[in-house]
Design an enzyme around this catalytic site. Sequence first.
Site, mmCIF file in Angstrom:
data_model
loop_
_atom_site.group_PDB
_atom_site.id
_atom_site.type_symbol
_atom_site.label_atom_id
_atom_site.label_comp_id
_atom_site.label_asym_id
_atom_site.label_seq_id
_atom_site.Cartn_x
_atom_site.Cartn_y
_atom_site.Cartn_z
ATOM 1 N N GLY A 70 11.892 9.231 3.750
ATOM 2 C CA GLY A 70 10.686 10.008 4.016
ATOM 3 C C GLY A 70 10.360 10.999 2.921
ATOM 4 N N GLY A 71 9.720 12.107 3.341
ATOM 5 C CA GLY A 71 9.268 13.126 2.407
ATOM 6 C C GLY A 71 7.826 12.973 1.995
ATOM 7 N N THR A 101 11.220 6.010 -1.101
ATOM 8 C CA THR A 101 10.286 6.721 -1.961
ATOM 9 C C THR A 101 10.991 7.793 -2.795
ATOM 10 O OG1 THR A 101 8.711 6.506 -0.140
ATOM 11 C CG2 THR A 101 8.053 7.895 -1.969
ATOM 12 N N TYR A 132 12.293 2.917 -4.876
ATOM 13 C CA TYR A 132 10.942 2.391 -5.033
ATOM 14 C C TYR A 132 10.566 2.202 -6.503
ATOM 15 C CZ TYR A 132 9.032 2.922 -0.237
ATOM 16 O OH TYR A 132 8.736 2.795 1.084
ATOM 17 N N ARG A 165 2.619 3.909 -3.021
ATOM 18 C CA ARG A 165 3.870 4.600 -3.353
ATOM 19 C C ARG A 165 4.701 3.840 -4.372
ATOM 20 N NH1 ARG A 165 6.432 5.223 2.375
ATOM 21 N NH2 ARG A 165 5.258 3.276 2.622
ATOM 22 N N HIS A 226 9.630 -5.987 5.025
ATOM 23 C CA HIS A 226 8.383 -5.473 5.612
ATOM 24 C C HIS A 226 7.278 -6.537 5.576
ATOM 25 C CE1 HIS A 226 10.584 -1.823 5.304
ATOM 26 N NE2 HIS A 226 10.182 -1.455 4.100
ATOM 27 N N ARG A 229 3.212 -6.952 8.122
ATOM 28 C CA ARG A 229 2.054 -6.044 8.166
ATOM 29 C C ARG A 229 0.778 -6.751 8.605
ATOM 30 N NH1 ARG A 229 3.944 -1.380 5.750
ATOM 31 N NH2 ARG A 229 5.606 -1.649 4.193
ATOM 32 N N ASP A 277 15.287 -0.662 9.175
ATOM 33 C CA ASP A 277 14.706 0.435 8.380
ATOM 34 C C ASP A 277 15.123 1.787 8.951
ATOM 35 O OD1 ASP A 277 13.272 1.430 6.238
ATOM 36 O OD2 ASP A 277 11.305 1.198 7.165
ATOM 37 N N SER A 281 11.224 6.647 6.992
ATOM 38 C CA SER A 281 9.963 7.107 7.571
ATOM 39 C C SER A 281 9.016 5.926 7.755
ATOM 40 C CB SER A 281 9.312 8.157 6.659
ATOM 41 O OG SER A 281 8.970 7.581 5.414
#
Length: 384
Positions: A70-71, A101, A132, A165, A226, A229, A277, A281
Amino acid sequence: MVILIRGAEICAPEPLGVRDILVEGSRIAHLGQVDRDIVAQLPDSAVIDADGLTAVPGFIDPHVHIIGGGGEGGYATRTPEIDIGDIIRAGVTSVVGCLGTDSITRSHRGLLAKARGLEEEGITTFVYTGSYQLPARTVTGSVADDIVLIDKVIGAGEIAISERRSFQPTIEELADIVSQCHVGGLLSGKAGVTHFHVGSHSTRLAPLHRLLDDYPIAPPAVYATHITRDDKLIAEAVDLAAKGAFVDMTAGASTVEAVKKFVEFGGHLDRLTLSSDANGSLPKFDAHGRLTELQVANQTTLYDQVWACADSSGLPLSQVLSFVTANTADALKLPRKGRIRPGGDADLLLVDAEHSIEHGFALGRPTISRGELLVRSTFDQRPR
């Protein structure tokens, strides 16, 4: 320690029927009929009656933010580290830790330390180098060196593509890191995979298809996550798996429908895995890139969605279990994981008809007994 598990219905993940399981130390020694009286006379032994229970391999989770992630909403939105109890309750006995990230305020040294701590507490752990961004941040200064020289590093990830990101790497940069991972894997006998975070931009999996089409890349070295989506991304993942790559779905509310879509589109089910995951986040952004919502992924979701798929996807239990056991072991080149067989690691779950874990074992060590958690973190202050 010697443990005899008597009379379990074994899904290894393939169905083996009712058999006894003999565990010696950290390994499975024998499947078949075993004399209970002989085992009971041995020092440091235990006999567990598993009549009415199903024995399945412990789950392998290939994508966990073990030191948090996160963040994206500022310093206060950095997610917390994972707790060993959360992992074990979710039926997971092996995890691969990764950075996302943030590889600035979180480091690979911290990732390694957390992985070693979790292993001391009772599970098997590995990590990815990188994050990332590209060029990749590493421990030694080289992706290949990290894989060859650091025991727990089995590849690189999660490298972000097709989203804001991402650090927008070129195809040449992607080819470079995949090749470094592959060679590092060859030299160390490890998987050497590159784990790709795939965003929702219209480019989707096009960069990875270009990698496999335009460069001499070994397809199993590419591992995309992922992929749920949208339907177009699932369809592209089906095509990527057909080329020999592995693809991974993040467990969530749409997992059952995503698996059905993967099947409908003709997906190679032996190339599909599921992950949690966990402690990463789950941000949502508006059209201008502003954060509008932030949730934290939970490892329990993986366990729940595996059984939801078993109940509702139309696939046999053995096939669904392979998404978190045998397939993941194959993707990560972990020959002693993901299957119940002699010589394999004694990572086992005994579940009842309601899918609750009655007994759990990680490397032969009891982690759950009669539904009660036996392993807790060093700083867990709850009454034992």
